[in-house]
Enzyme design. Structure first.
Site, PDB file in Angstrom:
ATOM      1  N   GLU A 118      40.354 -63.257  58.524  1.00  0.00           N
ATOM      2  CA  GLU A 118      39.722 -63.934  57.394  1.00  0.00           C
ATOM      3  C   GLU A 118      38.276 -63.493  57.219  1.00  0.00           C
ATOM      4  O   GLU A 118      37.799 -63.310  56.090  1.00  0.00           O
ATOM      5  CB  GLU A 118      39.790 -65.453  57.597  1.00  0.00           C
ATOM      6  CG  GLU A 118      39.136 -66.247  56.474  1.00  0.00           C
ATOM      7  CD  GLU A 118      39.048 -67.726  56.776  1.00  0.00           C
ATOM      8  OE1 GLU A 118      38.514 -68.464  55.928  1.00  0.00           O
ATOM      9  OE2 GLU A 118      39.502 -68.147  57.861  1.00  0.00           O
ATOM     10  N   GLU A 127      39.258 -71.623  48.733  1.00  0.00           N
ATOM     11  CA  GLU A 127      40.249 -71.057  49.651  1.00  0.00           C
ATOM     12  C   GLU A 127      41.148 -70.180  48.792  1.00  0.00           C
ATOM     13  O   GLU A 127      41.970 -70.670  48.017  1.00  0.00           O
ATOM     14  CB  GLU A 127      41.059 -72.171  50.323  1.00  0.00           C
ATOM     15  CG  GLU A 127      40.261 -73.081  51.237  1.00  0.00           C
ATOM     16  CD  GLU A 127      40.097 -72.516  52.647  1.00  0.00           C
ATOM     17  OE1 GLU A 127      40.463 -71.330  52.847  1.00  0.00           O
ATOM     18  OE2 GLU A 127      39.623 -73.239  53.519  1.00  0.00           O
ATOM     19  N   HIS A 130      36.632 -68.436  51.346  1.00  0.00           N
ATOM     20  CA  HIS A 130      37.478 -68.571  52.529  1.00  0.00           C
ATOM     21  C   HIS A 130      38.915 -68.183  52.189  1.00  0.00           C
ATOM     22  O   HIS A 130      39.254 -67.885  51.040  1.00  0.00           O
ATOM     23  CB  HIS A 130      37.463 -70.022  53.034  1.00  0.00           C
ATOM     24  CG  HIS A 130      36.219 -70.400  53.754  1.00  0.00           C
ATOM     25  ND1 HIS A 130      36.149 -70.520  55.120  1.00  0.00           N
ATOM     26  CD2 HIS A 130      34.975 -70.701  53.284  1.00  0.00           C
ATOM     27  CE1 HIS A 130      34.920 -70.878  55.475  1.00  0.00           C
ATOM     28  NE2 HIS A 130      34.187 -70.991  54.380  1.00  0.00           N
ATOM     29  N   HIS A 180      32.927 -67.607  58.121  1.00  0.00           N
ATOM     30  CA  HIS A 180      33.067 -67.110  59.497  1.00  0.00           C
ATOM     31  C   HIS A 180      32.215 -65.859  59.723  1.00  0.00           C
ATOM     32  O   HIS A 180      31.285 -65.596  58.967  1.00  0.00           O
ATOM     33  CB  HIS A 180      34.549 -66.912  59.825  1.00  0.00           C
ATOM     34  CG  HIS A 180      35.376 -68.085  59.397  1.00  0.00           C
ATOM     35  ND1 HIS A 180      35.326 -69.303  60.047  1.00  0.00           N
ATOM     36  CD2 HIS A 180      36.223 -68.253  58.347  1.00  0.00           C
ATOM     37  CE1 HIS A 180      36.133 -70.152  59.432  1.00  0.00           C
ATOM     38  NE2 HIS A 180      36.679 -69.550  58.398  1.00  0.00           N
TER      39      HIS A 180
END
Length: 275
Positions: free
Chosen positions: A108, A239, A163, A70
């Site tokens: 995040e 993740e 992530h 992101h």
């Protein structure tokens, strides 16, 4: 990887799922010649040598692409990040998303950027060349297909996307590592699987628990992640945990916790490169 939802032109997200060398042989002990006239001299025996084990190859000189998920400016540019781009396997998906956040609002994108910078420093200190898919936490994008292209263009020995998830499932916790499956090229086969397994194993030995709500044993084969689908280099996406879980959120928001995530990921990458 986040799951984007459009509401009144704005992007809402529910979560992110996008031997040490042997000791050197002792020095040979020379034996002095023994003389006892009129007996002839006795020559010393030839020294014995002990074979040594070659050290593992150094990861120095390798190239690693780190992809912090992101970006901090994504939320202010919904039209740009909602633009459809190729996702691989004949699909399209949004260019990017805003990512998830803890219940207290820690985003995040900030977590992934911080951890990636820490991982990159640790690798650079070992002589590994590090390339980032984004240079700050205030920009927009890049799109998921472009992130893959950065790894391909760098001829990376490993590409690791960082992530954090945002599952609302009751009790959801733990990390998981995604890789492209079924593979679309040779790099997505055994090399990417080994990278994913090394990340999984090192996260475990570093004290992180595998996810209890997705994948199996910390691994999650995926066909829908564009960054993995487009990669022609060994690639995996970790993740780190579930930001909606209070315990994991506390760890992610702390300096110490982010350092622990970074240390585990860096160690896994070093181990993968040295194998």
């Amino acid at each position: 990887m986040t799951v984007p939802l459009l509401l009144a032109g704005a992007l809402l997200l529910t979560g992110c799922s996008d031997t040490a060398p042997a000791a050197p042989a002792p020095a040979p002990v020379a034996t002095s010649a023994v003389t006892s006239s009129p007996s002839p001299s006795v020559a010393p025996p030839p020294p014995t040598t002990t074979p040594t084990t070659s050290p593992p190859p150094s990861p120095a000189g390798k190239v690693v692409v780190l992809d912090p998920g992101h970006n901090g400016g994504n939320g202010a540019h919904p039209a740009e990040i909602n633009r459809q781009v190729p996702a691989g396997r004949g699909k399209t998906k949004p260019c990017n998303t805003t990512g998830t956040a803890t219940n207290d609002g820690y985003p995040e994108h900030a977590f992934t950027f911080d951890v990636a910078q820490r991982v990159g420093k640790a690798l650079a200190d070992k002589g590994i060349r590090v390339v980032y898919t984004r240079q700050d936490d205030t920009g927009v994008g890049p799109c998921v297909d472009r992130r893959a292209a950065i790894g391909n263009e760098a001829n990376a020995d490993a590409v690791v996307s960082i992530h954090a998830d945002g599952s609302e499932a009751a009790g959801a916790s733990g990390f998981h590592v995604a890789y492209s499956a079924p593979p679309l090229n040779a790099a997505q086969g055994a090399p990417s699987t080994r990278l994913a397994q090394t990340l999984r194993d090192t996260m475990r030995t570093s004290g992180f628990n595998a996810a209890n709500y997705i994948g199996a044993n910390g691994l999650s084969p995926r066909a829908d992640l564009a960054g993995l689908n487009h990669s022609t280099r060994p690639a995996a996406l970790v993740e780190c945990g579930n930001m909606r879980n209070a315990t994991e959120a506390a760890r992610m928001t702390s300096e110490e916790g982010r350092g622990q995530y970074a240390s585990a990921i860096a160690a896994a990458i070093e181990a993968y490169l040295a194998a």
